[in-house]
Enzyme design. Structure first.
Site, PDB file in Angstrom:
ATOM      1  N   ARG A 147      31.904  32.352 -16.645  1.00 11.69           N
ATOM      2  CA  ARG A 147      33.304  33.814 -16.584  1.00 11.69           C
ATOM      3  C   ARG A 147      33.978  33.014 -16.989  1.00 11.69           C
ATOM      4  NH1 ARG A 147      33.751  37.166 -11.044  1.00 11.69           N
ATOM      5  NH2 ARG A 147      35.350  36.107 -11.166  1.00 11.69           N
ATOM      6  N   TYR A 159      43.014  38.870  -9.530  1.00 10.52           N
ATOM      7  CA  TYR A 159      41.817  38.823  -9.248  1.00 10.52           C
ATOM      8  C   TYR A 159      40.697  37.832 -10.017  1.00 10.52           C
ATOM      9  CZ  TYR A 159      36.803  39.108  -9.010  1.00 10.52           C
ATOM     10  OH  TYR A 159      35.474  38.369  -9.308  1.00 10.52           O
ATOM     11  N   ASP A 210      34.818  39.326 -15.465  1.00  4.93           N
ATOM     12  CA  ASP A 210      34.607  40.475 -14.957  1.00  4.93           C
ATOM     13  C   ASP A 210      36.320  41.906 -14.528  1.00  4.93           C
ATOM     14  OD1 ASP A 210      34.579  42.324 -12.925  1.00  4.93           O
ATOM     15  OD2 ASP A 210      34.116  40.776 -10.996  1.00  4.93           O
ATOM     16  N   HIS A 212      36.849  43.555 -12.515  1.00  2.20           N
ATOM     17  CA  HIS A 212      37.161  43.818 -11.017  1.00  2.20           C
ATOM     18  C   HIS A 212      37.510  45.214 -10.864  1.00  2.20           C
ATOM     19  CE1 HIS A 212      37.697  42.566  -6.595  1.00  2.20           C
ATOM     20  NE2 HIS A 212      36.074  41.965  -7.361  1.00  2.20           N
ATOM     21  N   GLU A 236      32.406  43.147 -16.942  1.00  2.00           N
ATOM     22  CA  GLU A 236      31.595  43.714 -15.611  1.00  2.00           C
ATOM     23  C   GLU A 236      32.538  44.555 -15.003  1.00  2.00           C
ATOM     24  OE1 GLU A 236      30.641  40.348 -12.935  1.00  2.00           O
ATOM     25  OE2 GLU A 236      31.425  41.884 -11.260  1.00  2.00           O
ATOM     26  N   GLU A 262      27.311  45.436  -8.112  1.00  2.00           N
ATOM     27  CA  GLU A 262      27.812  44.561  -6.447  1.00  2.00           C
ATOM     28  C   GLU A 262      28.216  45.398  -5.690  1.00  2.00           C
ATOM     29  OE1 GLU A 262      30.468  41.239  -8.610  1.00  2.00           O
ATOM     30  OE2 GLU A 262      31.715  42.564  -6.954  1.00  2.00           O
ATOM     31  N   ARG A 283      23.932  44.577 -11.069  1.00  2.00           N
ATOM     32  CA  ARG A 283      24.431  43.975  -9.963  1.00  2.00           C
ATOM     33  C   ARG A 283      23.651  43.804  -8.788  1.00  2.00           C
ATOM     34  NH1 ARG A 283      26.826  39.758 -10.940  1.00  2.00           N
ATOM     35  NH2 ARG A 283      28.563  39.428  -9.668  1.00  2.00           N
ATOM     36  N   GLU A 339      24.258  35.135 -10.634  1.00  2.00           N
ATOM     37  CA  GLU A 339      25.715  34.563 -10.816  1.00  2.00           C
ATOM     38  C   GLU A 339      25.597  33.041  -9.620  1.00  2.00           C
ATOM     39  OE1 GLU A 339      28.421  37.142  -8.120  1.00  2.00           O
ATOM     40  OE2 GLU A 339      30.791  35.629  -9.537  1.00  2.00           O
ATOM     41  N   TRP A 402      41.559  47.191  -5.941  1.00  2.00           N
ATOM     42  CA  TRP A 402      41.998  45.541  -6.408  1.00  2.00           C
ATOM     43  C   TRP A 402      40.618  45.216  -6.471  1.00  2.00           C
ATOM     44  CZ3 TRP A 402      38.002  41.403  -4.053  1.00  2.00           C
ATOM     45  CH2 TRP A 402      38.889  40.444  -4.343  1.00  2.00           C
TER      46      TRP A 402
HETATM   47  O1  KDG Z   1      33.472  40.280  -1.345  1.00  2.00           O
HETATM   48  C1  KDG Z   1      33.845  40.923  -2.435  1.00  2.00           C
HETATM   49  C2  KDG Z   1      33.381  39.890  -3.631  1.00  2.00           C
HETATM   50  O2  KDG Z   1      32.044  38.994  -3.044  1.00  2.00           O
HETATM   51  C3  KDG Z   1      33.608  39.805  -5.016  1.00  2.00           C
HETATM   52  O3  KDG Z   1      34.998  40.040  -4.748  1.00  2.00           O
HETATM   53  C4  KDG Z   1      33.558  38.845  -6.069  1.00  2.00           C
HETATM   54  O4  KDG Z   1      33.693  40.622  -7.700  1.00  2.00           O
HETATM   55  C5  KDG Z   1      32.614  39.587  -7.407  1.00  2.00           C
HETATM   56  C6  KDG Z   1      32.000  38.999  -8.714  1.00  2.00           C
HETATM   57  O5  KDG Z   1      31.583  38.993  -9.392  1.00  2.00           O
HETATM   58  O6  KDG Z   1      31.206  38.049  -8.029  1.00  2.00           O
HETATM   59 MG    MG Z   2      31.928  41.474 -10.013  1.00  2.00          MG
END
Ligand code: KDG
Ligand code: MG
Length: 402
Positions: A147, A159, A210, A212, A236, A262, A283, A339, A402
């Site tokens: 990644r 991030y 990612d 995010h 992602e 996730e 995820r 991951e 975030w």
């Molecule tokens: O607790 C939040 C994290 O696990 C997250 O921000 C990590 O997005 C994430 C990832 O893909 O690992």
């Molecule tokens: Mg993520």
């Protein structure tokens, strides 16, 4: 067999982890991860005050019945706190069952479908050059999938870019730290990163990214389209996935594969995006999606629609979750990728585990159960420390994801 005690252990070997240990009258015990990053104590209370008293005297081998008891029985279904607590119980019970059967958990689930579990690592840098260097470090370590995230010119922090390159930890402050975000700057900069990575290393490795949860659907469509020449394994969380309709718009504009889930807790969070084939990878992972029992259900539904698994494996998911997830991944027919953000040596010491890394893949090991334990004496040396994930604002001060 009967459950005699359900013990919650909180430890902070560099970051907080919540672990449930279920004891039985036959001396066997099982452990499950119950960590919910930034809201850990809510799950501790849920388990100690409400779940543990109901488990005493129950037969630990009746995993499905206990799952249904905790899910249907509480009336207030779903949600991250409830589902993390149920997951911890479920994981501990599968651990006990596999130990009782004297086999690694993946054997109990149906046996290995592959030799090992392909993982992706996190290459990141404050600028493109630094990220390129990090990608090289991961390829040298044998990773087949990486990644890549990079800092954005004009934005002080973002991030996915960490101080410590091997052990990324975003939850690091006693009060939420504030990030600043500019979609315009991000959208202009990110394709340059992947152009440079492919230009430097070619196309032999899988690349992931990612977003995010930060874009609107049309912006995500634009990013996906601009990344197509670099053939990503996935993009992602390109949009916040509360509204499944958003993904239809993204799909209309790009063939870059999409991964989401996730932060999902239940099959109901992802049912429509799976059945409408709006994502390519799901995820969800053991701890936040109701344990092995519920993850099996999600993966089975996904398999009908060509959606493969891509379990979340950031550092806030403890080695217990990783061990359970790897047993699940070794078995699950529609496996995609796992991951793997490495835990610090302190965390690894608190959670001795059977899983091991070799040539870009993890294997759960062949210890009976899921193969992960907790050293309680060592755990007690690291008391809980409140920590928050950051919050995020646009440059004009508006709150955003975030
Ligand atoms: O607790 C939040 C994290 O696990 C997250 O921000 C990590 O997005 C994430 C990832 O893909 O690992
Ligand atoms: Mg993520």
């Amino acid at each position: 067999m009967k459950i005699t005690k359900a013990q919650v252990i909180v430890t902070c070997p560099g970051r907080n982890f919540v672990t449930l240990k279920i004891h039985t009258n036959e001396g066997l015990y099982g452990i499950g991860d119950a960590t919910l990053n930034g809201r850990e104590k809510a799950v501790v209370s849920y388990l100690e005050d409400y779940v543990a008293p109901c488990l005493i005297g129950k037969d630990p081998e009746r995993i499905e019945d206990i799952w249904q008891y905790l899910y249907r029985g509480c009336y207030w279904r779903r949600g991250p706190v409830t589902m993390s607590a149920i997951a911890a119980v479920d994981t501990a019970l599968w651990d006990i069952k596999a130990k009782a059967a004297d086999m690694p958990l993946y054997q109990l689930l149906g046996g290995a479908s592959r030799d090992s579990v392909m993982v992706y690592g996190h290459a990141n840098g404050t600028n493109i050059e630094e990220t390129i260097e990090e990608v090289g470090k991961y390829t040298d370590l044998g990773y087949k999938a990486i990644r890549a995230q990079t800092g954005i010119p004009g934005i002080p922090s973002t991030y996915g870019v960490s101080k410590d390159k091997m052990f990324y930890e975003p939850a690091d402050a006693e009060f939420p730290s504030e990030n600043v975000w500019s979609t315009e700057k991000y959208l202009d900069h990110t394709p340059k990163l992947f152009e440079k990575i492919r230009g430097t290393y070619g196309f032999d490795h899988h690349l992931l990214h990612d977003v995010h949860h930060r874009l609107t659907p049309i912006e995500a469509g634009r990013l996906g389209k601009s990344l197509e020449p670099y053939r990503l394994f996935w993009m992602e969380d390109c949009v916040a996935a509360d509204n499944v309709e958003s993904l239809k718009l993204v799909r209309q504009h790009t063939v870059t594969p999409l991964a989401i889930g996730e932060i999902f807790n239940s099959v109901w969070d992802c049912k429509d995006m799976i059945t409408n084939q709006l994502i390519d990878y799901i995820r969800t992972t053991v701890v936040h999606a109701g344990g092995i029992t519920h993850l099996k259900q999600i993966a089975s539904l996904a398999s009908l629609y060509h959606v493969r698994t891509g379990c979340h494996g950031a550092t806030d998911l403890s080695p217990v979750c990783m061990g359970a997830s790897l047993n699940f991944n070794l078995w699950v027919p529609n496996f995609g990728i796992q991951e793997y953000m490495r835990h610090t040596p302190e965390t690894d010491e608190v959670f001795p585990h059977a899983y091991s890394f070799n040539k870009g893949a993890l294997h759960p090991g062949n210890t009976p159960g899921h193969g992960v334990d907790i050293d309680e004496k060592l755990a007690a040396k690291y008391p809980y420390k409140r920590a928050y994930l950051p919050v995020n604002r646009l440059e004009d001060g508006t709150m955003c994801n975030w």
